[in-house]
Design a protein around this motif. Structure first.
Motif, PDB file in Angstrom:
ATOM      1  N   SER A 208      -8.743   7.676   1.146  1.00  0.00           N
ATOM      2  CA  SER A 208      -7.549   7.640   1.988  1.00  0.00           C
ATOM      3  C   SER A 208      -7.010   9.035   2.289  1.00  0.00           C
ATOM      4  CB  SER A 208      -6.457   6.804   1.317  1.00  0.00           C
ATOM      5  OG  SER A 208      -6.131   7.339   0.049  1.00  0.00           O
ATOM      6  N   ARG A 209      -7.602  10.067   1.658  1.00  0.00           N
ATOM      7  CA  ARG A 209      -7.174  11.442   1.852  1.00  0.00           C
ATOM      8  C   ARG A 209      -8.276  12.360   1.347  1.00  0.00           C
ATOM      9  NH1 ARG A 209      -2.329  11.558  -2.552  1.00  0.00           N
ATOM     10  NH2 ARG A 209      -1.922  13.571  -1.561  1.00  0.00           N
ATOM     11  N   LYS A 210      -8.156  13.642   1.587  1.00  0.00           N
ATOM     12  CA  LYS A 210      -9.122  14.600   1.076  1.00  0.00           C
ATOM     13  C   LYS A 210      -8.910  14.771  -0.424  1.00  0.00           C
ATOM     14  CE  LYS A 210     -11.022  19.217   2.044  1.00  0.00           C
ATOM     15  NZ  LYS A 210     -10.864  20.445   2.867  1.00  0.00           N
ATOM     16  N   VAL A 211     -10.025  14.709  -1.198  1.00  0.00           N
ATOM     17  CA  VAL A 211      -9.918  14.726  -2.650  1.00  0.00           C
ATOM     18  C   VAL A 211     -10.816  15.813  -3.224  1.00  0.00           C
ATOM     19  CG1 VAL A 211     -10.205  13.430  -4.790  1.00  0.00           C
ATOM     20  CG2 VAL A 211      -9.434  12.253  -2.708  1.00  0.00           C
ATOM     21  N   ALA A 339      -6.918   2.762  -6.734  1.00  0.00           N
ATOM     22  CA  ALA A 339      -5.811   2.274  -5.923  1.00  0.00           C
ATOM     23  C   ALA A 339      -5.110   3.417  -5.185  1.00  0.00           C
ATOM     24  CB  ALA A 339      -4.814   1.525  -6.808  1.00  0.00           C
ATOM     25  N   TYR A 340      -4.988   4.557  -5.823  1.00  0.00           N
ATOM     26  CA  TYR A 340      -4.214   5.665  -5.272  1.00  0.00           C
ATOM     27  C   TYR A 340      -4.962   6.455  -4.206  1.00  0.00           C
ATOM     28  CZ  TYR A 340      -0.750   9.485  -5.524  1.00  0.00           C
ATOM     29  OH  TYR A 340       0.228  10.404  -5.236  1.00  0.00           O
ATOM     30  N   LEU A 341      -6.288   6.443  -4.281  1.00  0.00           N
ATOM     31  CA  LEU A 341      -7.065   7.391  -3.481  1.00  0.00           C
ATOM     32  C   LEU A 341      -8.044   6.771  -2.502  1.00  0.00           C
ATOM     33  CD1 LEU A 341      -7.896   9.949  -6.315  1.00  0.00           C
ATOM     34  CD2 LEU A 341      -6.118  10.153  -4.570  1.00  0.00           C
ATOM     35  N   THR A 342      -8.237   5.473  -2.546  1.00  0.00           N
ATOM     36  CA  THR A 342      -9.216   4.865  -1.658  1.00  0.00           C
ATOM     37  C   THR A 342      -8.552   3.914  -0.676  1.00  0.00           C
ATOM     38  OG1 THR A 342      -9.749   2.849  -2.906  1.00  0.00           O
ATOM     39  CG2 THR A 342     -10.800   4.894  -3.626  1.00  0.00           C
ATOM     40  N   CYS A 343      -9.289   3.566   0.348  1.00  0.00           N
ATOM     41  CA  CYS A 343      -8.760   2.685   1.379  1.00  0.00           C
ATOM     42  C   CYS A 343      -8.773   1.223   0.955  1.00  0.00           C
ATOM     43  CB  CYS A 343      -9.557   2.866   2.673  1.00  0.00           C
ATOM     44  SG  CYS A 343      -9.291   4.498   3.429  1.00  0.00           S
ATOM     45  N   PHE A 344      -9.343   0.902  -0.202  1.00  0.00           N
ATOM     46  CA  PHE A 344      -9.268  -0.475  -0.696  1.00  0.00           C
ATOM     47  C   PHE A 344      -7.820  -0.900  -0.877  1.00  0.00           C
ATOM     48  CE2 PHE A 344     -13.614   0.520  -2.261  1.00  0.00           C
ATOM     49  CZ  PHE A 344     -14.270  -0.469  -1.546  1.00  0.00           C
ATOM     50  N   GLU A 345      -6.968   0.055  -1.277  1.00  0.00           N
ATOM     51  CA  GLU A 345      -5.554  -0.266  -1.449  1.00  0.00           C
ATOM     52  C   GLU A 345      -4.950  -0.750  -0.143  1.00  0.00           C
ATOM     53  OE1 GLU A 345      -1.464  -0.503  -2.068  1.00  0.00           O
ATOM     54  OE2 GLU A 345      -3.190  -0.772  -3.402  1.00  0.00           O
ATOM     55  N   ARG A 346      -5.285  -0.113   0.949  1.00  0.00           N
ATOM     56  CA  ARG A 346      -4.736  -0.501   2.242  1.00  0.00           C
ATOM     57  C   ARG A 346      -5.283  -1.848   2.697  1.00  0.00           C
ATOM     58  NH1 ARG A 346      -5.201   5.360   5.367  1.00  0.00           N
ATOM     59  NH2 ARG A 346      -3.830   6.505   3.945  1.00  0.00           N
ATOM     60  N   GLU A 347      -6.465  -2.206   2.168  1.00  0.00           N
ATOM     61  CA  GLU A 347      -7.075  -3.480   2.535  1.00  0.00           C
ATOM     62  C   GLU A 347      -6.661  -4.596   1.584  1.00  0.00           C
ATOM     63  OE1 GLU A 347     -11.150  -2.425   2.478  1.00  0.00           O
ATOM     64  OE2 GLU A 347     -10.953  -1.016   4.148  1.00  0.00           O
ATOM     65  N   GLY A 348      -5.794  -4.283   0.595  1.00  0.00           N
ATOM     66  CA  GLY A 348      -5.203  -5.327  -0.213  1.00  0.00           C
ATOM     67  C   GLY A 348      -5.823  -5.568  -1.559  1.00  0.00           C
ATOM     68  N   GLY A 349      -6.691  -4.700  -2.070  1.00  0.00           N
ATOM     69  CA  GLY A 349      -7.259  -4.945  -3.397  1.00  0.00           C
ATOM     70  C   GLY A 349      -8.087  -3.786  -3.877  1.00  0.00           C
TER      71      GLY A 349
END
Length: 350
Positions: A208-211, A339-349
């Motif tokens: 979800s961002r540069k890491v 959860a904090y760094l990947t787009c899975f969080e935005r997709e709900g899990g």
């Protein structure tokens, strides 16, 4: 997803802990980590003072994840006339919990020797003052496993003042997921970040961002996190041990979120966001305020870096001693990073 990488994390943890790396004695651990990072699929860069950095990818709002690969240890302070040695601690090595530990001495001439840290006059049957307070300055000494009886004998072995001394870690995977060893602080943090890096690469995870990831080698002597932070980094998240003890909510099975350390509060918005993610995803966590705790994240700010800062990590009991944690705490740390760094969080899990 963690189950797929749990075995790798534990294997790496055992390997990392087996490599002696007191602060300032980092060549072997740095070389090992460089090879492992490349094997995962990333190219590490090295800092002049020691330490490694690499980028996992992603775009925008750059964050650096920090763990430290250095540990407590000791150095030879003085070789006594009888061939025993005084030690000076590296980092917060505590004289109250090192007596009878087996150690390795590393000379500057590529020799190694075994020995034991003991109390002077260590036989209880011959010492009526055995229960004195232990002190590196007064009564603890290193006894070599060599037939030496004088300072000259020890010097002939190539041992000199300043030589590094590493304690045996006694790593053990026990029942119900418990892990016991010296130096879980912070080699378990390094293992978690390696496992997370491997997960991102193998699963082609969309971040979800540069890491960035950083492994420092001077944290235990309080100047690991200051230099070498890329100019575009706006946030640092430490992955270091959480404290377990009296008047703390942390435990060996929880991920700890640090609200403050010796230098004061961590970033309010980051701590709130991390706690909210734990609530949303059912991650067992604790928020705590620590005394007697300083991290690379804090030293990065003290060095003048203009970044937001936070810290998470698995709960570890008996810190700076024979430490213990549980695989559940490592799992919670991994899932919180996910959860904090990947787009899975935005997709709900996750």
């Amino acid at each position: 997803m963690f189950e797929r990488y749990k075995g790798y994390l534990l294997e790496e943890l055992e390997k990392l802990i087996a490599i002696p790396s007191p602060s300032g004695f980092f060549k072997a651990i740095e070389e090992y980590l460089s090879e492992e990072i490349r094997a995962i699929g990333y190219e590490p860069g090295r800092l002049r003072k020691g330490g490694l950095q690499y980028c996992l990818g992603g775009e925008g709002d750059p964050i650096m994840l920090m763990a430290h690969a250095d540990t407590l240890g000791a150095q030879v302070k003085y070789i006594k006339p009888n061939g025993r040695m005084m030690l000076v601690p590296v980092g917060g090595l505590n004289p109250n919990n090192v007596e009878t530990e087996n150690v390795t001495v590393f000379t500057r001439f590529n020799e190694t020797y075994q020995g034991t840290i003991l109390l002077e006059n260590a036989s209880t049957h011959g010492n009526r003052n055995y229960n004195v307070v232990r002190s590196f300055e007064e009564n603890l000494e290193l006894v070599l496993d060599k037939l030496v009886s004088s300072r000259e004998d020890v010097l002939k072995l190539g041992i000199r003042n300043g030589d590094f001394v590493a304690l045996r870690p006694r790593f053990e995977l026990s029942t119900d997921g418990f892990i016991k060893s010296r130096f879980l602080d912070d080699k378990i943090g390094v293992a978690i970040l390696l496992a997370f890096s491997k997960y991102v690469k193998e699963q082609n995870v969309k971040l979800s961002r540069k890491v960035y990831v950083s492994f420092s080698v001077y944290e235990e002597v309080l100047h690991g996190g200051g230099p070498g932070i890329p100019e575009d980094v706006v946030e640092i998240l430490g992955v270091d041990m959480g404290c377990v003890g009296k008047n703390l909510d942390g435990s060996e099975t929880k991920v700890s979120i640090v609200a403050r350390d010796n230098y004061g509060p961590y970033n309010y918005e980051i701590i709130t966001a991390l706690a909210s993610l734990c609530e949303r995803h059912g991650i067992d966590y604790a928020i705590d305020c620590y005394s007697g705790y300083i991290s690379d994240v804090s030293t990065a700010l003290i060095a003048g870096n203009d970044v937001r800062h936070g810290l998470i990590g698995p709960g570890v009991y008996a810190s700076h001693s024979y430490e213990r944690t549980n695989i559940k705490a490592a799992e919670g740390s991994f899932q919180l990073l996910q959860a904090y760094l990947t787009c899975f969080e935005r997709e709900g899990g996750i």
